[in-house]
Scaffold this active site. Structure first.
Site, PDB file in Angstrom:
ATOM      1  CG  HIS A 152      -3.145   3.088   2.084  1.00 39.82           C
ATOM      2  ND1 HIS A 152      -3.551   2.746   0.815  1.00 39.82           N
ATOM      3  CD2 HIS A 152      -3.373   2.010   2.870  1.00 39.82           C
ATOM      4  CE1 HIS A 152      -3.995   1.507   0.833  1.00 39.82           C
ATOM      5  NE2 HIS A 152      -3.909   1.023   2.069  1.00 39.82           N
ATOM      6  CG  ASN A 197      -6.617  -1.175   1.016  1.00 42.68           C
ATOM      7  OD1 ASN A 197      -5.833  -0.786   0.157  1.00 42.68           O
ATOM      8  ND2 ASN A 197      -6.219  -1.682   2.174  1.00 42.68           N
ATOM      9  CB  CYS A 238      -0.938  -0.001   1.196  1.00 39.36           C
ATOM     10  SG  CYS A 238      -1.950  -1.475   1.262  1.00 39.36           S
TER      11      CYS A 238
HETATM   12  O1  UT7 Z   1      -3.889  -1.532   3.646  1.00 37.64           O
HETATM   13  C1  UT7 Z   1      -3.036  -1.403   4.734  1.00 37.64           C
HETATM   14  C2  UT7 Z   1      -3.177  -2.427   5.763  1.00 37.64           C
HETATM   15  N1  UT7 Z   1      -4.522  -2.711   6.162  1.00 37.64           N
HETATM   16  C3  UT7 Z   1      -5.071  -2.097   7.196  1.00 37.64           C
HETATM   17  O2  UT7 Z   1      -4.492  -1.181   7.739  1.00 37.64           O
HETATM   18  C4  UT7 Z   1      -6.388  -2.593   7.702  1.00 37.64           C
HETATM   19  C5  UT7 Z   1      -6.493  -2.345   9.173  1.00 37.64           C
HETATM   20  N2  UT7 Z   1      -7.629  -2.966   9.815  1.00 37.64           N
HETATM   21  C6  UT7 Z   1      -8.922  -2.564   9.653  1.00 37.64           C
HETATM   22  O3  UT7 Z   1      -9.220  -1.709   8.853  1.00 37.64           O
HETATM   23  C7  UT7 Z   1      -9.962  -3.183  10.566  1.00 37.64           C
HETATM   24  O4  UT7 Z   1      -9.324  -3.897  11.584  1.00 37.64           O
HETATM   25  C8  UT7 Z   1     -10.985  -4.107   9.818  1.00 37.64           C
HETATM   26  C9  UT7 Z   1     -11.903  -3.284   8.940  1.00 37.64           C
HETATM   27  C10 UT7 Z   1     -10.250  -5.127   8.994  1.00 37.64           C
HETATM   28  C11 UT7 Z   1     -11.847  -4.825  10.841  1.00 37.64           C
HETATM   29  O5  UT7 Z   1     -12.508  -3.880  11.657  1.00 37.64           O
HETATM   30  P1  UT7 Z   1     -12.509  -4.045  13.243  1.00 37.64           P
HETATM   31  O6  UT7 Z   1     -13.336  -2.946  13.783  1.00 37.64           O
HETATM   32  O7  UT7 Z   1     -11.067  -4.106  13.660  1.00 37.64           O
HETATM   33  O8  UT7 Z   1     -13.266  -5.398  13.437  1.00 37.64           O
HETATM   34  P2  UT7 Z   1     -12.716  -6.730  14.144  1.00 37.64           P
HETATM   35  O9  UT7 Z   1     -11.693  -7.390  13.284  1.00 37.64           O
HETATM   36  O10 UT7 Z   1     -12.368  -6.400  15.553  1.00 37.64           O
HETATM   37  O11 UT7 Z   1     -14.025  -7.603  14.135  1.00 37.64           O
HETATM   38  C12 UT7 Z   1     -15.161  -7.238  14.878  1.00 37.64           C
HETATM   39  C13 UT7 Z   1     -16.247  -8.247  14.592  1.00 37.64           C
HETATM   40  C14 UT7 Z   1     -15.802  -9.701  14.682  1.00 37.64           C
HETATM   41  O12 UT7 Z   1     -16.844 -10.439  15.247  1.00 37.64           O
HETATM   42  P3  UT7 Z   1     -16.783 -10.906  16.794  1.00 37.64           P
HETATM   43  O13 UT7 Z   1     -15.544 -11.728  16.906  1.00 37.64           O
HETATM   44  O14 UT7 Z   1     -16.705  -9.621  17.580  1.00 37.64           O
HETATM   45  O15 UT7 Z   1     -18.062 -11.654  16.984  1.00 37.64           O
HETATM   46  C15 UT7 Z   1     -15.655 -10.102  13.243  1.00 37.64           C
HETATM   47  O16 UT7 Z   1     -15.854 -11.466  13.033  1.00 37.64           O
HETATM   48  O17 UT7 Z   1     -16.746  -8.048  13.266  1.00 37.64           O
HETATM   49  C16 UT7 Z   1     -16.739  -9.310  12.596  1.00 37.64           C
HETATM   50  N3  UT7 Z   1     -16.543  -9.082  11.185  1.00 37.64           N
HETATM   51  C17 UT7 Z   1     -17.540  -8.811  10.329  1.00 37.64           C
HETATM   52  N4  UT7 Z   1     -18.869  -8.708  10.502  1.00 37.64           N
HETATM   53  C18 UT7 Z   1     -19.612  -8.418   9.436  1.00 37.64           C
HETATM   54  C19 UT7 Z   1     -15.358  -9.047  10.505  1.00 37.64           C
HETATM   55  N5  UT7 Z   1     -15.589  -8.780   9.211  1.00 37.64           N
HETATM   56  C20 UT7 Z   1     -16.944  -8.631   9.076  1.00 37.64           C
HETATM   57  C21 UT7 Z   1     -17.770  -8.335   7.986  1.00 37.64           C
HETATM   58  N6  UT7 Z   1     -19.096  -8.231   8.218  1.00 37.64           N
HETATM   59  N7  UT7 Z   1     -17.287  -8.132   6.760  1.00 37.64           N
END
Ligand code: UT7
Length: 325
Positions: free
Chosen positions: A252, A282, A113
């Site tokens: 980014h 992204n 990225c």
């Molecule tokens: O490009 C450069 C590098 N990339 C990044 O910098 C990405 C950085 N990370 C992020 O943007 C975020 O961490 C994400 C968007 C990937 C995830 O968001 P989050 O607020 O950190 O969510 P999480 O991973 O803590 O997940 C929260 C919940 C989980 O459920 P439980 O375990 O709390 O029951 C996930 O399973 O959301 C769930 N979940 C989803 N639910 C509905 C994860 N993906 C989805 C989804 N739809 N697509």
């Protein structure tokens, strides 16, 4: 050392749009979750017959035209990509052939990225020291080809696109400072395990879906906020400027919450941040590239403006450029 600036820009986004509503039918997700957690509403997908070079070619043609140059004027081609058409030849060489560029050094840069920022920095150095005169720098990705469309943790995040810039010597302004950094010890936070020499594609890797992007989103989120703020502080210091001097930040576009947390840390108001994540998701190296192109085309960047490119990605890698437009 010569002053180096961006003298032309161009972008290409594939026509096919994949909305959050459509994704709701593919995996267990919702428009509400994707919008509130990431800021993404839709993303573009390359057509079946479109590879990364096809997107790069369109963006590059527009950038060369915008710079009022001819392909033959280009003597350096750098493509930032993690989704090349194939392991080799480079996308840059494919681009050179398609555009009819002669007598140019052509190579790809793998910095995920932050790839566009890395490639701009490399091109700037080559022109500043007089090795080359006119550089074509492209950030192009077909991330849909390495996305696991069964994994809701990742498939809602990524999209395809390309952005290009032409760099040359300028009389005033131009790139005031650059900063690149990396930390390979955190490589496993975001990677594709199979398909290279460590783990060639086999029946087992295919069954285990190891040729797709695997990401530890939570960890990356925290690092992205800290490191993107660090990029801004370091590169501005190198340019002898402060946050208040910035007219527009081109960050980014991984997650709108990362970007706004970074802006808060730096005390930057929303109107100084350019966002296109809502429409495209992204796109790795293509995110900063297309955001820059859009900001220029929409008149958000005007002559004399101070622009900050700020990126972070797999590797880990991070970096930034301060440009006086
Ligand atoms: O490009 C450069 C590098 N990339 C990044 O910098 C990405 C950085 N990370 C992020 O943007 C975020 O961490 C994400 C968007 C990937 C995830 O968001 P989050 O607020 O950190 O969510 P999480 O991973 O803590 O997940 C929260 C919940 C989980 O459920 P439980 O375990 O709390 O029951 C996930 O399973 O959301 C769930 N979940 C989803 N639910 C509905 C994860 N993906 C989805 C989804 N739809 N697509």
């Amino acid at each position: 050392m010569r002053k180096v600036g961006i003298i032309g820009v161009g972008e290409y986004l594939p026509k096919k749009i994949l909305t959050n509503q459509r994704l709701e039918k593919m995996v267990d997700t919702s428009d509400e979750w994707i919008t509130t957690r990431t800021g993404i509403k839709e993303r573009r997908l390359a057509a079946k017959n479109e590879a990364t070079s096809d997107l790069a070619i369109q963006a590059a043609r527009r950038a060369i035209k915008d710079a009022r140059l001819k392909p033959q004027d280009i003597d350096l081609v750098i493509v930032a990509t993690i989704t090349p058409d194939s392991a080799f030849p480079s996308v840059a060489c494919i681009l050179q052939d398609a555009l009819g560029i002669k007598n140019a050094a052509c190579f790809d840069v793998s910095a995920a990225c932050a790839g566009f920022v890395y490639a701009i920095t490399i091109a700037q150095q080559f022109i500043a020291c007089g090795s080359y005169k006119k550089a074509l720098v492209v950030g192009a990705e077909v991330l849909s080809s390495v996305t696991d469309w069964k994994d809701r943790n990742t498939c809602v995040l990524f999209g395809d696109g390309a952005g290009a810039a032409v760099l040359a010597q300028v009389k005033s302004g131009g790139i005031l400072a650059t900063y690149l950094n990396s930390d390979g010890s955190k490589k496993e936070l975001l990677m594709i395990y199979a398909g290279g020499s460590r783990m060639p594609i086999s029946r087992k890797t295919l069954t285990n879906r190891l040729h797709y992007i695997k990401m530890q989103g939570n960890e990356l989120f925290k690092l992205a906020v800290t490191l993107m703020a660090e990029v801004a502080q370091t590169v501005l210091k190198r340019a002898g400027l402060e946050c208040k001097d910035i007219d527009l930040v081109i960050p980014h576009q991984a997650n709108v919450r990362i970007i706004m947390a970074m802006a808060k840390k730096l005390g930057l108001p929303r109107e100084k941040i350019y966002l296109n994540i809502e429409k495209y998701g992204n796109m790795s190296s293509a995110s900063t590239a297309t955001a820059l192109v859009e900001a220029v085309k929409k008149g958000r960047i005007k002559k004399g403006d101070i622009v900050l490119l700020d990126a972070f990605g797999a590797g880990l890698v991070w970096g930034g450029c301060v440009i006086k437009w």
